[in-house]
Design a protein around this motif. Structure first.
Motif, PDB file in Angstrom:
ATOM      1  N   ILE A 225       0.845  -1.203   0.000  1.00 18.93           N
ATOM      2  CA  ILE A 225       0.000   0.000   0.000  1.00 18.93           C
ATOM      3  C   ILE A 225       0.881   1.254   0.000  1.00 18.93           C
ATOM      4  O   ILE A 225       0.588   2.252  -0.669  1.00 18.93           O
ATOM      5  N   TRP A 226       1.972   1.186   0.754  1.00 16.53           N
ATOM      6  CA  TRP A 226       2.916   2.305   0.769  1.00 16.53           C
ATOM      7  C   TRP A 226       3.528   2.506  -0.619  1.00 16.53           C
ATOM      8  O   TRP A 226       3.701   3.636  -1.082  1.00 16.53           O
ATOM      9  N   SER A 227       3.843   1.421  -1.308  1.00 18.97           N
ATOM     10  CA  SER A 227       4.374   1.514  -2.661  1.00 18.97           C
ATOM     11  C   SER A 227       3.367   2.165  -3.600  1.00 18.97           C
ATOM     12  O   SER A 227       3.731   2.980  -4.462  1.00 18.97           O
ATOM     13  N   CYS A 228       2.097   1.816  -3.432  1.00 20.81           N
ATOM     14  CA  CYS A 228       1.051   2.431  -4.252  1.00 20.81           C
ATOM     15  C   CYS A 228       0.923   3.926  -3.955  1.00 20.81           C
ATOM     16  O   CYS A 228       0.694   4.729  -4.863  1.00 20.81           O
ATOM     17  N   ALA A 229       1.070   4.290  -2.682  1.00 21.84           N
ATOM     18  CA  ALA A 229       1.014   5.703  -2.319  1.00 21.84           C
ATOM     19  C   ALA A 229       2.160   6.470  -2.968  1.00 21.84           C
ATOM     20  O   ALA A 229       1.977   7.601  -3.458  1.00 21.84           O
ATOM     21  N   LEU A 230       3.343   5.865  -3.002  1.00 26.92           N
ATOM     22  CA  LEU A 230       4.480   6.493  -3.683  1.00 26.92           C
ATOM     23  C   LEU A 230       4.228   6.623  -5.176  1.00 26.92           C
ATOM     24  O   LEU A 230       4.568   7.642  -5.792  1.00 26.92           O
TER      25      LEU A 230
ATOM     26  N   LEU B 255      20.577   0.079 -10.753  1.00 27.36           N
ATOM     27  CA  LEU B 255      19.196   0.548 -10.861  1.00 27.36           C
ATOM     28  C   LEU B 255      19.149   1.840 -11.657  1.00 27.36           C
ATOM     29  O   LEU B 255      20.112   2.604 -11.688  1.00 27.36           O
ATOM     30  N   GLY B 256      17.997   2.103 -12.282  1.00 25.45           N
ATOM     31  CA  GLY B 256      17.776   3.379 -12.932  1.00 25.45           C
ATOM     32  C   GLY B 256      17.680   4.486 -11.893  1.00 25.45           C
ATOM     33  O   GLY B 256      17.464   4.216 -10.700  1.00 25.45           O
ATOM     34  N   PRO B 257      17.794   5.754 -12.295  1.00 21.61           N
ATOM     35  CA  PRO B 257      17.759   6.856 -11.316  1.00 21.61           C
ATOM     36  C   PRO B 257      16.452   6.930 -10.537  1.00 21.61           C
ATOM     37  O   PRO B 257      16.468   7.095  -9.311  1.00 21.61           O
ATOM     38  N   VAL B 258      15.316   6.803 -11.225  1.00 21.57           N
ATOM     39  CA  VAL B 258      14.032   6.845 -10.522  1.00 21.57           C
ATOM     40  C   VAL B 258      13.851   5.585  -9.691  1.00 21.57           C
ATOM     41  O   VAL B 258      13.331   5.634  -8.569  1.00 21.57           O
ATOM     42  N   GLU B 259      14.291   4.453 -10.221  1.00 27.35           N
ATOM     43  CA  GLU B 259      14.204   3.198  -9.460  1.00 27.35           C
ATOM     44  C   GLU B 259      15.050   3.259  -8.198  1.00 27.35           C
ATOM     45  O   GLU B 259      14.657   2.706  -7.156  1.00 27.35           O
ATOM     46  N   TRP B 260      16.205   3.938  -8.268  1.00 30.74           N
ATOM     47  CA  TRP B 260      17.053   4.091  -7.074  1.00 30.74           C
ATOM     48  C   TRP B 260      16.334   4.921  -6.016  1.00 30.74           C
ATOM     49  O   TRP B 260      16.319   4.559  -4.827  1.00 30.74           O
ATOM     50  N   LEU B 261      15.741   6.022  -6.446  1.00 28.93           N
ATOM     51  CA  LEU B 261      14.973   6.842  -5.506  1.00 28.93           C
ATOM     52  C   LEU B 261      13.804   6.050  -4.928  1.00 28.93           C
ATOM     53  O   LEU B 261      13.502   6.138  -3.737  1.00 28.93           O
ATOM     54  N   TRP B 262      13.157   5.280  -5.803  1.00 31.15           N
ATOM     55  CA  TRP B 262      12.026   4.463  -5.358  1.00 31.15           C
ATOM     56  C   TRP B 262      12.475   3.475  -4.286  1.00 31.15           C
ATOM     57  O   TRP B 262      11.797   3.288  -3.279  1.00 31.15           O
ATOM     58  N   ARG B 263      13.614   2.826  -4.507  1.00 27.05           N
ATOM     59  CA  ARG B 263      14.128   1.881  -3.524  1.00 27.05           C
ATOM     60  C   ARG B 263      14.414   2.566  -2.192  1.00 27.05           C
ATOM     61  O   ARG B 263      14.158   1.997  -1.119  1.00 27.05           O
ATOM     62  N   LYS B 264      14.923   3.791  -2.248  1.00 24.07           N
ATOM     63  CA  LYS B 264      15.244   4.528  -1.027  1.00 24.07           C
ATOM     64  C   LYS B 264      13.998   4.848  -0.220  1.00 24.07           C
ATOM     65  O   LYS B 264      14.019   4.812   1.023  1.00 24.07           O
ATOM     66  N   PHE B 265      12.906   5.170  -0.925  1.00 21.51           N
ATOM     67  CA  PHE B 265      11.704   5.620  -0.230  1.00 21.51           C
ATOM     68  C   PHE B 265      10.625   4.558  -0.107  1.00 21.51           C
ATOM     69  O   PHE B 265       9.613   4.780   0.560  1.00 21.51           O
ATOM     70  N   SER B 266      10.822   3.398  -0.747  1.00 18.53           N
ATOM     71  CA  SER B 266       9.754   2.403  -0.785  1.00 18.53           C
ATOM     72  C   SER B 266       9.634   1.587   0.482  1.00 18.53           C
ATOM     73  O   SER B 266       8.711   0.793   0.619  1.00 18.53           O
ATOM     74  N   ILE B 267      10.576   1.740   1.407  1.00 19.57           N
ATOM     75  CA  ILE B 267      10.464   1.038   2.682  1.00 19.57           C
ATOM     76  C   ILE B 267       9.496   1.808   3.563  1.00 19.57           C
ATOM     77  O   ILE B 267       9.712   2.966   3.886  1.00 19.57           O
ATOM     78  N   SER B 268       8.405   1.162   3.928  1.00 18.23           N
ATOM     79  CA  SER B 268       7.359   1.824   4.691  1.00 18.23           C
ATOM     80  C   SER B 268       7.894   2.410   5.988  1.00 18.23           C
ATOM     81  O   SER B 268       8.710   1.783   6.672  1.00 18.23           O
ATOM     82  N   PRO B 269       7.440   3.612   6.351  1.00 22.08           N
ATOM     83  CA  PRO B 269       7.839   4.176   7.634  1.00 22.08           C
ATOM     84  C   PRO B 269       7.441   3.279   8.805  1.00 22.08           C
ATOM     85  O   PRO B 269       8.045   3.328   9.865  1.00 22.08           O
ATOM     86  N   ALA B 270       6.429   2.440   8.572  1.00 22.86           N
ATOM     87  CA  ALA B 270       5.949   1.579   9.655  1.00 22.86           C
ATOM     88  C   ALA B 270       6.774   0.311   9.802  1.00 22.86           C
ATOM     89  O   ALA B 270       6.688  -0.385  10.794  1.00 22.86           O
ATOM     90  N   SER B 271       7.553  -0.010   8.781  1.00 27.56           N
ATOM     91  CA  SER B 271       8.341  -1.242   8.853  1.00 27.56           C
ATOM     92  C   SER B 271       9.564  -1.122   7.972  1.00 27.56           C
ATOM     93  O   SER B 271       9.455  -0.898   6.791  1.00 27.56           O
TER      94      SER B 271
END
Length: 382
Positions: free
Chosen positions: A94-99, A357-373
């Protein structure tokens, strides 16, 4: 989890193919009357119009359908991984979808008004609540979503038939803005007309749900696996998709653009299945192996390449860039598409030689870890 090469290659074709449709919107400065449902000139009226029709007959809606189906297949992979690792589903997805929703919003505002990522994000949230249920329940949801979509598109097509020869209003305002307006004026215009431009993203959600779930089921059946069973399934899918999809897509040739919407949103996804089988067959036979590798590299950087190709098309055609948009020849538009495709291949090839990783994919990986876990980081490719 080991990457599935076929998925990367299919994703690369889907990204390039969506540009094959969108580049006409860029080239005609947002005038949809000249792109879809063109009642201003029949497809046989000139060589220029014929070339446009042939190109749209090959790409319009087919690769968008493929991209949508692949999102569903990717979701199933994440669902399987979450199950194996003992994590609650949908959880971090769900967090990934929010991103993705935020990414799509930024892309809509600053790059292109017909962005599809926001629609995928909303669809992902919905389908994530369905995908872990029984096969029977999934099939019921597919039936409901598919029925809503077919009824809606058929109804719109019937209305267009009664208003044959009509055109969309307000296109002159859009084309004038994109021809001579600044980039910031276009940003403000998209914000002021958010509801109008986002209507399609909402309208296609039933189709997205159907294709997401279809992609997930195809993944479960082993259709993408590199074994004899997977190859046999893909061959059957190719035959069925081509047999049904080709005649359905020829409805695009009906004069006046009456069937254009029906073809884009109903016929095209059927032919998508045939395209999937053809591409898989080419990979299995080793045809154009170097070219397929380039498509696979684009597929690994799908999000970066999707955004980049729209930026490049904006710079090429809009007034604040090189300003070649308006009424360029179909041949010029086709060559522009091929040129951008080549640049994407070179960009993804040399980038991946240095970075994983691609530039956007790298950013996605950095932020895709949910703040809750912090423990549930998963593969972030679309």
């Amino acid at each position: 989890m080991k990457r599935i090469v076929l998925l990367d290659i299919l994703r690369g074709f889907a990204i390039i193919g969506t540009l094959g449709t969108n580049i006409w919107i860029f080239a005609y400065l947002g005038d949809l009357n000249l792109v879809f449902g063109n009642a201003l000139e029949p497809w046989w009226g000139s060589g220029d119009r014929l070339l446009q029709t042939v190109m749209l007959l090959l790409v319009n809606g087919k690769f968008l359908g493929m991209l949508t189906l692949l999102f569903g297949a990717g979701m199933e992979l994440k669902h399987q991984k979450a199950f194996r690792d003992g994590f609650r589903w949908p959880g971090v997805y769900i967090w990934s979808c929010a991103l993705l929703l935020l990414d799509g919003l930024l892309h809509y505002i600053f790059v292109m008004e017909y962005d599809v990522l926001m629609s995928y994000a909303i669809t992902g949230m919905i389908v994530s609540m369905i995908i872990h249920r029984s096969r029977r329940f999934i099939l019921i949801m597919m039936g409901i979503a598919g029925s809503i979509h077919v009824i809606g598109v058929t109804g719109i097509t019937a209305l267009l038939a009664f208003e044959s020869g009509s055109t969309l209003n307000g296109m002159d305002t859009i084309t004038q803005l994109y021809a001579s307006g600044t980039w910031w004026e276009q940003v403000i215009f998209r914000l002021n007309n958010f509801v109008f431009f986002r209507a399609e993203s909402i309208a296609i959600i039933p189709l997205n749900i159907f294709l997401f779930l279809l992609g997930a089921l195809l993944m479960r059946t082993g259709l993408f696996s590199n074994d004899e069973s997977g190859r046999l399934k893909r061959k059957k899918l190719m035959i069925a998709g081509l047999a049904a999809g080709i005649p359905l897509n020829l409805l695009l040739l009906i004069p006046g653009g009456i069937m254009d919407i029906w073809v884009r949103y109903i016929s095209a996804p059927v032919l998508t299945l045939g395209y999937l089988g053809i591409i898989a067959y080419g990979l299995e036979k080793g045809l154009f192996s170097r070219l397929f590798k380039r498509f696979g590299e684009i597929g690994k950087m799908a999000l970066s390449c999707y955004i980049l190709q729209n930026i490049m098309a904006s710079v090429l055609f809009y007034g604040w860039g090189l300003g070649v948009g308006g009424h360029p020849s179909s041949l010029f538009i086709l060559l522009s598409w091929l040129g951008i495709c080549l640049l994407l291949m070179l960009f993804s090839h040399f980038w991946l030689r240095k970075y994983p990783l691609g530039p956007v994919e790298w950013l996605w990986r950095k932020f895709s870890i949910s703040p809750a876990s912090r423990r549930t980081s998963q593969d972030t490719s679309i």
